[in-house]
Motif scaffolding. Sequence first.
Motif, PDB file in Angstrom:
ATOM      1  N   ALA A   1       0.841  -1.198   0.000  1.00 42.47           N
ATOM      2  CA  ALA A   1       0.000   0.000   0.000  1.00 42.47           C
ATOM      3  C   ALA A   1       0.871   1.241   0.000  1.00 42.47           C
ATOM      4  O   ALA A   1       2.003   1.230   0.503  1.00 42.47           O
ATOM      5  CB  ALA A   1      -0.942   0.007   1.202  1.00 42.47           C
ATOM      6  N   GLY A   2       0.336   2.319  -0.540  1.00 46.63           N
ATOM      7  CA  GLY A   2       1.062   3.572  -0.637  1.00 46.63           C
ATOM      8  C   GLY A   2       1.615   3.779  -2.030  1.00 46.63           C
ATOM      9  O   GLY A   2       1.837   2.830  -2.786  1.00 46.63           O
ATOM     10  N   LEU A   3       1.801   5.045  -2.380  1.00 48.62           N
ATOM     11  CA  LEU A   3       2.350   5.420  -3.674  1.00 48.62           C
ATOM     12  C   LEU A   3       3.769   5.927  -3.458  1.00 48.62           C
ATOM     13  O   LEU A   3       3.963   6.978  -2.840  1.00 48.62           O
ATOM     14  CB  LEU A   3       1.489   6.503  -4.326  1.00 48.62           C
ATOM     15  N   PRO A   4       4.771   5.201  -3.910  1.00 51.08           N
ATOM     16  CA  PRO A   4       6.161   5.571  -3.614  1.00 51.08           C
ATOM     17  C   PRO A   4       6.486   7.006  -4.025  1.00 51.08           C
ATOM     18  O   PRO A   4       6.162   7.437  -5.130  1.00 51.08           O
ATOM     19  CB  PRO A   4       6.976   4.577  -4.450  1.00 51.08           C
ATOM     20  N   GLY A   5       7.095   7.734  -3.083  1.00 54.21           N
ATOM     21  CA  GLY A   5       7.509   9.102  -3.353  1.00 54.21           C
ATOM     22  C   GLY A   5       6.427  10.134  -3.147  1.00 54.21           C
ATOM     23  O   GLY A   5       6.694  11.330  -3.302  1.00 54.21           O
ATOM     24  N   ILE A   6       5.215   9.703  -2.791  1.00 52.76           N
ATOM     25  CA  ILE A   6       4.115  10.639  -2.549  1.00 52.76           C
ATOM     26  C   ILE A   6       3.727  10.564  -1.079  1.00 52.76           C
ATOM     27  O   ILE A   6       3.255   9.529  -0.596  1.00 52.76           O
ATOM     28  CB  ILE A   6       2.885  10.323  -3.430  1.00 52.76           C
ATOM     29  N   ALA A   7       3.951  11.644  -0.355  1.00 53.07           N
ATOM     30  CA  ALA A   7       3.551  11.734   1.045  1.00 53.07           C
ATOM     31  C   ALA A   7       2.228  12.486   1.111  1.00 53.07           C
ATOM     32  O   ALA A   7       2.172  13.683   0.857  1.00 53.07           O
ATOM     33  CB  ALA A   7       4.618  12.455   1.866  1.00 53.07           C
ATOM     34  N   GLY A   8       1.156  11.772   1.391  1.00 48.79           N
ATOM     35  CA  GLY A   8      -0.167  12.393   1.427  1.00 48.79           C
ATOM     36  C   GLY A   8      -1.091  11.607   2.323  1.00 48.79           C
ATOM     37  O   GLY A   8      -0.651  10.750   3.095  1.00 48.79           O
ATOM     38  N   PHE A   9      -2.388  11.890   2.215  1.00 47.70           N
ATOM     39  CA  PHE A   9      -3.377  11.222   3.058  1.00 47.70           C
ATOM     40  C   PHE A   9      -4.589  10.883   2.210  1.00 47.70           C
ATOM     41  O   PHE A   9      -5.302  11.758   1.741  1.00 47.70           O
ATOM     42  CB  PHE A   9      -3.779  12.127   4.220  1.00 47.70           C
ATOM     43  N   LYS A  10      -4.788   9.586   1.984  1.00 53.05           N
ATOM     44  CA  LYS A  10      -5.955   9.134   1.238  1.00 53.05           C
ATOM     45  C   LYS A  10      -6.231   7.685   1.580  1.00 53.05           C
ATOM     46  O   LYS A  10      -5.315   6.865   1.620  1.00 53.05           O
ATOM     47  CB  LYS A  10      -5.739   9.290  -0.267  1.00 53.05           C
TER      48      LYS A  10
END
Length: 375
Positions: free
Chosen positions: A264-273
């Motif tokens: 899970a998570g999109l590498p290199g993108i620090a966000g909240f979803k």
Amino acid sequence: IVAAAVFSFPTSIAIDSLGNLYVGDSSLDTVQKIIAATTSSPLAGSANLAGAADGNGTAARFNQPGGLSASAAGVLGVSDTANATIRVIQTDGTVTTLAGSPATHGNVDATGSAASFSSPIGIARDSSGTLYIADAMNHTIRKVTSAGAVTTLAGNPGMSGYNDNVGNVARFNYPTGIALDTSGNVYVADTTNNLLRKISPAGAVTTLAGVVGVSGSTDGTGSAALFNTPGGLALDSSGNIYLADTGNSTIRKITPANVVTTLAGLPGIAGFKDGTGIDGWFNQPKSLTIDSVGNLYVADTGNAAIRKVTPAGVVTTLILTAGGSSSTTSTSTTTIPPTPGTSGGGGGGGGAPSLWFFGTLSLLACARRILPKRG
């Protein structure tokens, strides 16, 4: 926006056999208990009052608690990072110091307050009650018995580097995450080396995945995979390892064959979803724990939130109340504007900037005042 804040800077998380979660907040200097994944209440420490006092509940003091490990019954081991001590919290909130002294940061193997640590972070417990500690700034892995006797399992105090070998001939570089399997093997997130390491019960250190000193987000097997400042670890009943890849803002899965994938998570993108797989975003997660059916709970540090990740990679956010009323798990897709990560070395895309909490930078990240604290 992020869910209403219960935590300021959650950096550690653990779970007991009843499904109660425990969260250490290194900014508030507290340990809180989450019941039924809905209600959070103080267990020990008092918000914004740092110190080193033993005592019951809010009379106790911590200084940047960085790691938690729960027994089945809910007795907690705590790496009290800035105090350089190992603490124990009983189920009624009574806090005692098992090993180390807040007056002395060092690398002495001894018993109780005669022992010393330097920035202990990761902590794990075996079936006998022995605690294993990632002593980050000593670059070592330590053992603490239930009687407070401290020994060094692997690494050489103060000697950072990389070497697969046995005992004090092995080298680590700022290890922070730690987990155990039922055979007594110790797994280590060797953070600055960007590696996942393994230590046998005899102290033999090997590298399972990653390339020393190379950051990235590549999935692959063994040295074909890349990490970016890996942090907390957890194991499931099948021997799969889960890793909070802090710099990439992702959760990674490593099979017993050392095959690394991004859960899970999109590498290199620090966000909240909230979402599934790459559609579930995190912001520098530092710690995780796993329940009996394989759900992960993540201390999503940069988002000041606790997240849940199913075995299928479905990410949701726990909506917590501070006290009485219950609520449900969020399925919101509201986002914080994503922060592109910095480019990592060696082929794989980087992530959020490297973190030196795991020691000190966590305080900067949460803009904590640098002032003398009250005990």
